[in-house]
Design an enzyme around this catalytic site. Structure first.
Site, mmCIF file in Angstrom:
data_model
loop_
_atom_site.group_PDB
_atom_site.id
_atom_site.type_symbol
_atom_site.label_atom_id
_atom_site.label_comp_id
_atom_site.label_asym_id
_atom_site.label_seq_id
_atom_site.Cartn_x
_atom_site.Cartn_y
_atom_site.Cartn_z
ATOM 1 N N SER A 43 37.024 41.626 43.533
ATOM 2 C CA SER A 43 35.653 40.963 43.402
ATOM 3 C C SER A 43 35.828 39.531 43.769
ATOM 4 C CB SER A 43 35.088 41.165 42.053
ATOM 5 O OG SER A 43 36.124 40.189 41.173
ATOM 6 N N LYS B 204 36.303 35.598 37.251
ATOM 7 C CA LYS B 204 35.189 35.208 38.047
ATOM 8 C C LYS B 204 35.015 33.704 38.174
ATOM 9 C CE LYS B 204 33.252 39.354 38.795
ATOM 10 N NZ LYS B 204 34.561 40.015 38.441
#
Length: 214
Positions: A128, A165
């Site tokens: 990701s 993230k």
């Protein structure tokens, strides 16, 4: 000294010439075992005959920044344990001559870890964050003492699940953004805990288990 007399001055076996080899032996022990040697093991690795001589060696290495002792007296790697020579610079855009002069000795530990006591390592899984240059199998150094700012990469626990993230805060809303278009942004529903800010990414192009060439 008069003729017929003998000097009784004793020298440490190997002297200063043996020091690089002893440092190398301790470093290889640490790399292979995942821990620093005990005093008895230092004695054996360095080829010394007594623990007193091993303590003298430890004190010398500690003074040089090669090793440290924690609060309990156990040996830990110092900033110079993994030092690598910095030879110069090389152009990464268009081809150009590399500078061959030895500029300095660079400790990767010091270079990558800004706050040793507050930092830890994590191994990355998942894709990701690939557009941020963070790939599966990479190691990230995380500093738990840093307050996250917009754009930082953070390790966070969101509603009971851990993730890596980009951090974004707008008003009172925090959103965690992936760096891969396949994944949606994450907005915490119930709970958010920031464990730390990523300060460095480490990638090895060769496996540490690959046999050494002789």
């Amino acid at each position: 000294m008069k003729s017929g007399q003998m000097s009784h001055t004793r020298k440490t076996p190997g002297g200063a010439a043996a020091l690089p080899g002893r440092i190398r032996a301790i470093r290889e022990f640490h790399e292979s075992r995942g821990r620093m040697p005990s005093l008895a093991e230092v004695c054996r690795l360095a080829g010394l005959r007594s623990k007193h001589a091993a303590w003298k060696l430890v004190n010398k290495l500690e003074g040089g920044g090669v090793i440290r002792r924690d609060a309990t007296g156990r040996l830990t790697p110092g900033s110079k344990m993994g030092a690598v020579r910095l030879l110069g610079t090389v152009e990464a855009g268009f081809p150009g001559p590399a500078e061959e002069g030895l500029l300095e000795t660079l400790s990767l530990d010091t270079w990558l870890v800004r706050n040793r006591e507050a930092s830890f390592l994590l191994k990355v899984s998942g894709d990701s964050m690939i557009e941020a240059g963070i790939l599966p199998g990479d190691l990230v150094i995380v500093d738990r003492s840093r307050a996250p700012r917009n754009g930082d990469v953070v390790v966070a626990e969101v509603d009971g699940a851990w993730t890596l993230k980009h951090f974004r805060k707008q008003g009172g809303t925090i959103t965690l953004l992936p760096a891969n278009a396949k994944y949606p942004p994450i907005t915490p529903r119930h709970e958010l805990r920031i464990a730390g800010v990523v300060t460095s990414v480490i990638r090895s192009y060769y496996s540490s288990t690959e046999p050494k060439k002789k």
